[in-house]
Design an enzyme around this catalytic site. Sequence first.
Site, PDB file in Angstrom:
ATOM      1  N   HIS A 110    -112.402   8.174 -10.472  1.00 25.71           N
ATOM      2  CA  HIS A 110    -111.039   8.442 -10.905  1.00 25.71           C
ATOM      3  C   HIS A 110    -110.601   7.331 -11.861  1.00 25.71           C
ATOM      4  O   HIS A 110    -110.825   6.152 -11.575  1.00 25.71           O
ATOM      5  CB  HIS A 110    -110.114   8.496  -9.682  1.00 25.71           C
ATOM      6  CG  HIS A 110    -108.689   8.776 -10.038  1.00 25.71           C
ATOM      7  ND1 HIS A 110    -108.250  10.039 -10.368  1.00 25.71           N
ATOM      8  CD2 HIS A 110    -107.609   7.955 -10.143  1.00 25.71           C
ATOM      9  CE1 HIS A 110    -106.953   9.983 -10.655  1.00 25.71           C
ATOM     10  NE2 HIS A 110    -106.546   8.731 -10.513  1.00 25.71           N
ATOM     11  N   ASP A 134    -107.446  12.218  -4.343  1.00 26.31           N
ATOM     12  CA  ASP A 134    -107.620  10.814  -4.771  1.00 26.31           C
ATOM     13  C   ASP A 134    -107.208   9.817  -3.689  1.00 26.31           C
ATOM     14  O   ASP A 134    -106.722   8.723  -3.981  1.00 26.31           O
ATOM     15  CB  ASP A 134    -106.839  10.538  -6.078  1.00 26.31           C
ATOM     16  CG  ASP A 134    -107.284  11.452  -7.216  1.00 26.31           C
ATOM     17  OD1 ASP A 134    -108.482  11.792  -7.262  1.00 26.31           O
ATOM     18  OD2 ASP A 134    -106.443  11.840  -8.030  1.00 26.31           O
ATOM     19  N   GLU A 162    -116.721   2.717 -16.556  1.00 31.18           N
ATOM     20  CA  GLU A 162    -117.000   3.822 -15.632  1.00 31.18           C
ATOM     21  C   GLU A 162    -118.501   4.037 -15.519  1.00 31.18           C
ATOM     22  O   GLU A 162    -119.048   4.231 -14.431  1.00 31.18           O
ATOM     23  CB  GLU A 162    -116.328   5.119 -16.116  1.00 31.18           C
ATOM     24  CG  GLU A 162    -114.814   5.081 -16.107  1.00 31.18           C
ATOM     25  CD  GLU A 162    -114.198   6.463 -16.303  1.00 31.18           C
ATOM     26  OE1 GLU A 162    -114.714   7.447 -15.767  1.00 31.18           O
ATOM     27  OE2 GLU A 162    -113.175   6.558 -17.025  1.00 31.18           O
TER      28      GLU A 162
HETATM   29  C1  GAR Z   1    -113.640  10.313 -16.811  1.00 30.66           C
HETATM   30  O1  GAR Z   1    -112.852   9.368 -17.464  1.00 30.66           O
HETATM   31  C2  GAR Z   1    -113.264  10.408 -15.350  1.00 30.66           C
HETATM   32  O2  GAR Z   1    -112.877   9.187 -14.789  1.00 30.66           O
HETATM   33  C3  GAR Z   1    -112.097  11.363 -15.414  1.00 30.66           C
HETATM   34  O3  GAR Z   1    -112.447  12.306 -16.387  1.00 30.66           O
HETATM   35  C4  GAR Z   1    -113.323  11.712 -17.342  1.00 30.66           C
HETATM   36  C5  GAR Z   1    -114.555  12.572 -17.439  1.00 30.66           C
HETATM   37  O4  GAR Z   1    -115.368  12.165 -18.518  1.00 30.66           O
HETATM   38  N1  GAR Z   1    -111.886  11.974 -14.134  1.00 30.66           N
HETATM   39  C6  GAR Z   1    -110.710  12.469 -13.740  1.00 30.66           C
HETATM   40  O5  GAR Z   1    -109.718  12.429 -14.438  1.00 30.66           O
HETATM   41  C7  GAR Z   1    -110.701  13.072 -12.361  1.00 30.66           C
HETATM   42  N2  GAR Z   1    -109.390  13.528 -12.009  1.00 30.66           N
HETATM   43  P1  GAR Z   1    -116.890  12.591 -18.558  1.00 30.66           P
HETATM   44  O6  GAR Z   1    -116.943  14.115 -18.428  1.00 30.66           O
HETATM   45  O7  GAR Z   1    -117.383  12.142 -19.897  1.00 30.66           O
HETATM   46  O8  GAR Z   1    -117.600  11.897 -17.422  1.00 30.66           O
END
Ligand code: GAR
Length: 192
Positions: A110, A146, A175
């Site tokens: 998250h 969350d 991340e």
């Molecule tokens: C990431 O930044 C993740 O932390 C967020 O979505 C993005 C996905 O990017 N997650 C959320 O917002 C969950 N509620 P990605 O598809 O390139 O991994």
Amino acid sequence: HLKLAILISGRGSNMEALLKAAEDPAFPAKPALVLSNRPDAKGLETAARAGVPTLAIDHKLYGKDREAFERELDKALSDAGIEIIALAGFMRVLTPWFVTRWEGRMINIHPSLLPKYKGLDTHQRAIDAGDREAGCTVHWVSAGVDEGEIIAQAAIPILPGDTADSLAARLLPEEHRLYPRALAIACARLRT
Ligand code: GAR
């Protein structure tokens, strides 16, 4: 090695980071399935190129019936013998039925320093609040959105002039570093 499913909805860059980490034979999980609720998710192509089985289960085909969608999800995961699930930009809220079935075997990343900013628009909310730092959290998934127990976090400073987009872009590499490390921790806890 634990059989890993990664659930995505879009780009899948965190998924890609997990796939890369799992190339190391010492990594405790082996990607066995990448599953998307959106058939057009870019990440599905990335996973297929990496040789990982992919599946799309389009939530729109189930209308408002969340549990019907989740029964399909659950069946696909069980059929593939999945032992641990990593949600990676999976943008569907899961019902208590599904969460209970996979409790203790499902983690999520998250984009905030939980318990701050559950839900959406996390970076804008951090900027608006005048916070000095933003970050990301990997946590066990529990029934409250969350809200599960935190496994690991990474923080970055919020700089003058930062926008939600600039913050998200600067956080993303963090991340990608955090999620494989947190997944390894989760795998170790699952085994004991
Ligand atoms: C990431 O930044 C993740 O932390 C967020 O979505 C993005 C996905 O990017 N997650 C959320 O917002 C969950 N509620 P990605 O598809 O390139 O991994």
